[in-house]
Design an enzyme around this catalytic site. Structure first.
Site, PDB file in Angstrom:
ATOM      1  N   ASP A 174      66.401 -20.067  27.907  1.00  0.00           N
ATOM      2  CA  ASP A 174      65.410 -21.205  28.139  1.00  0.00           C
ATOM      3  C   ASP A 174      65.424 -21.810  29.702  1.00  0.00           C
ATOM      4  O   ASP A 174      65.159 -22.932  29.827  1.00  0.00           O
ATOM      5  CB  ASP A 174      65.876 -22.447  27.062  1.00  0.00           C
ATOM      6  N   LYS A 218      61.410 -18.934  33.805  1.00  0.00           N
ATOM      7  CA  LYS A 218      60.630 -18.112  32.745  1.00  0.00           C
ATOM      8  C   LYS A 218      60.503 -16.633  33.641  1.00  0.00           C
ATOM      9  O   LYS A 218      60.806 -15.743  32.651  1.00  0.00           O
ATOM     10  CB  LYS A 218      59.373 -18.579  32.528  1.00  0.00           C
ATOM     11  N   ASP A 224      62.710 -19.026  24.299  1.00  0.00           N
ATOM     12  CA  ASP A 224      61.830 -20.276  24.346  1.00  0.00           C
ATOM     13  C   ASP A 224      60.835 -19.859  25.143  1.00  0.00           C
ATOM     14  O   ASP A 224      60.782 -19.214  26.074  1.00  0.00           O
ATOM     15  CB  ASP A 224      62.485 -21.550  24.692  1.00  0.00           C
ATOM     16  N   ASN A 225      59.694 -20.670  24.892  1.00  0.00           N
ATOM     17  CA  ASN A 225      58.274 -20.690  25.791  1.00  0.00           C
ATOM     18  C   ASN A 225      57.771 -19.514  26.065  1.00  0.00           C
ATOM     19  O   ASN A 225      57.118 -19.418  27.055  1.00  0.00           O
ATOM     20  CB  ASN A 225      58.880 -21.362  26.982  1.00  0.00           C
ATOM     21  N   GLU A 236      57.158 -28.299  22.789  1.00  0.00           N
ATOM     22  CA  GLU A 236      57.950 -29.575  22.190  1.00  0.00           C
ATOM     23  C   GLU A 236      56.778 -30.736  22.461  1.00  0.00           C
ATOM     24  O   GLU A 236      56.309 -31.015  23.233  1.00  0.00           O
ATOM     25  CB  GLU A 236      59.168 -29.767  23.072  1.00  0.00           C
TER      26      GLU A 236
HETATM   27  N1  LIG Z   1      68.393 -18.768  36.966  1.00  0.00           N
HETATM   28  C1  LIG Z   1      68.649 -19.841  36.321  1.00  0.00           C
HETATM   29  N2  LIG Z   1      69.856 -19.916  35.986  1.00  0.00           N
HETATM   30  C2  LIG Z   1      70.411 -21.234  35.479  1.00  0.00           C
HETATM   31  C3  LIG Z   1      69.475 -22.182  35.149  1.00  0.00           C
HETATM   32  N3  LIG Z   1      69.425 -23.557  34.778  1.00  0.00           N
HETATM   33  C4  LIG Z   1      68.207 -23.976  35.050  1.00  0.00           C
HETATM   34  N4  LIG Z   1      67.423 -23.187  35.400  1.00  0.00           N
HETATM   35  C5  LIG Z   1      66.294 -23.600  35.920  1.00  0.00           C
HETATM   36  C6  LIG Z   1      65.247 -23.717  34.706  1.00  0.00           C
HETATM   37  C7  LIG Z   1      64.332 -24.819  34.958  1.00  0.00           C
HETATM   38  C8  LIG Z   1      63.943 -25.344  33.499  1.00  0.00           C
HETATM   39  C9  LIG Z   1      63.364 -24.158  32.670  1.00  0.00           C
HETATM   40  N5  LIG Z   1      62.482 -24.574  31.586  1.00  0.00           N
HETATM   41  C10 LIG Z   1      61.383 -24.709  31.703  1.00  0.00           C
HETATM   42  O1  LIG Z   1      60.637 -24.550  33.057  1.00  0.00           O
HETATM   43  C11 LIG Z   1      60.427 -25.383  30.624  1.00  0.00           C
HETATM   44  C12 LIG Z   1      59.117 -25.647  31.067  1.00  0.00           C
HETATM   45  C13 LIG Z   1      58.120 -26.281  29.918  1.00  0.00           C
HETATM   46  C14 LIG Z   1      56.994 -27.064  30.260  1.00  0.00           C
HETATM   47  C15 LIG Z   1      56.650 -27.592  31.420  1.00  0.00           C
HETATM   48  C16 LIG Z   1      55.719 -28.326  31.697  1.00  0.00           C
HETATM   49  C17 LIG Z   1      54.446 -27.816  30.790  1.00  0.00           C
HETATM   50  F1  LIG Z   1      53.317 -28.421  31.049  1.00  0.00           F
HETATM   51  C18 LIG Z   1      54.906 -27.264  29.515  1.00  0.00           C
HETATM   52  C19 LIG Z   1      55.912 -26.378  29.549  1.00  0.00           C
HETATM   53  C20 LIG Z   1      58.948 -26.400  28.734  1.00  0.00           C
HETATM   54  C21 LIG Z   1      60.005 -25.728  28.268  1.00  0.00           C
HETATM   55  O2  LIG Z   1      60.514 -25.741  27.026  1.00  0.00           O
HETATM   56  C22 LIG Z   1      60.927 -25.426  29.416  1.00  0.00           C
HETATM   57  O3  LIG Z   1      62.202 -24.696  28.956  1.00  0.00           O
HETATM   58  C23 LIG Z   1      68.295 -21.887  35.666  1.00  0.00           C
HETATM   59  N6  LIG Z   1      67.836 -20.896  36.293  1.00  0.00           N
HETATM   60 MG   LIG Z   2      62.110 -24.573  26.689  1.00  0.00          MG
END
Ligand SMILES: Nc1ncc2ncn(CCCCCNC(=O)c3cc(-c4ccc(F)cc4)cc(O)c3O)c2n1
Ligand SMILES: [Mg+2]
Length: 215
Positions: free
Chosen positions: A141, A144, A169-170, A199
């Site tokens: 999660d 992406k 997820d996603n 969500e």
């Molecule tokens: N490598 C590494 N290691 C460890 C880490 N810990 C954090 N990160 C960085 C991750 C930052 C958050 C990731 N999640 C998402 O970006 C996300 C986005 C949406 C979404 C947003 C806008 C829309 F319009 C529609 C849908 C919906 C979701 O359910 C999502 O999970 C890492 N990276």
């Molecule tokens: Mg997500």
């Protein structure tokens, strides 16, 4: 300066949820994100699918990539038997600080290891640092575009074995096309899509469950 969204989510938990009651923490976050401010928790609809996969796998060791505020960490940890644990990786220190407090409020800190750092940096150290043989369940999660490289890294590090379940997820929104193509076409995975919604919205999204079949 204004509080951050994660800080406002924590406030909602502290106002509405009961200490030591994980379900009330989940309900408080879902209510806040549905009626006050959208946030990128897996949410209640996809969260129920996550619950069913956790119950089906009954994992001893879980890896979660991307903690955010700890919503899915709490969903997973509340279903784990004594002795089982979830290692959750969060890159952003501010998110990690909030997640620690959300996890503590739910009373599940003994089942959770929150690690601050990037998946690509930490995965190679998992065996040595946490004494993990292999993960029973991995919940993806995080960024992406890291789903596929991190899956390959987990394979290379011997952290995925026959029967390991990957739950992503996603896979539709924001989408992870290269990851989907890989797990759906690889002879080493048995993959299935659980159709749901992004969500707290009506947009399509879903979870992809992929079981590793061994080499
Ligand atoms: N490598 C590494 N290691 C460890 C880490 N810990 C954090 N990160 C960085 C991750 C930052 C958050 C990731 N999640 C998402 O970006 C996300 C986005 C949406 C979404 C947003 C806008 C829309 F319009 C529609 C849908 C919906 C979701 O359910 C999502 O999970 C890492 N990276
Ligand atoms: Mg997500």
């Amino acid at each position: 300066t204004r509080t951050s969204r994660p800080q406002r989510i924590l406030k909602a938990v502290q106002r509405k949820a009961t200490v030591g009651d994980p379900q009330s923490v989940i309900t408080a976050i879902d209510h806040f994100c549905r009626h006050r401010e959208w946030a990128m928790n897996v949410g209640d609809e996809k969260g129920s699918i996550l619950d069913s996969v956790v119950n089906e796998v009954s994992p001893v060791t879980v890896l979660e990539l991307g903690t955010y505020c700890g919503y899915s960490t709490v969903r997973i940890a509340r279903l784990l038997p004594p002795g089982a644990c979830v290692i959750t990786l969060e890159f952003n220190p501010d998110y990690a600080a909030i997640a620690r407090q959300v996890i503590k409020w739910s009373g599940l800190e003994d089942k959770v290891q929150l690690v601050e750092g990037a998946s690509g940096d930490w995965i190679p150290w998992m065996k040595e640092h946490f004494g993990v043989q292999a993960f029973d369940l991995v919940f993806l999660d995080h960024w992406k575009e890291r789903y596929l490289p991190d899956t390959k890294l987990l394979e290379e590090c011997g952290l995925i074995q026959k029967g390991t379940v990957l739950l992503a997820d996603n896979v539709i929104c924001p989408g992870t096309p290269d990851y989907l193509e890989y797990v759906r076409n690889s002879p080493h995975y048995n993959s299935q899509y659980y159709r749901s919604h992004l969500e707290y919205t009506k947009a399509e999204d879903g979870l992809e469950k992929s079981v590793f079949l061994g080499y």
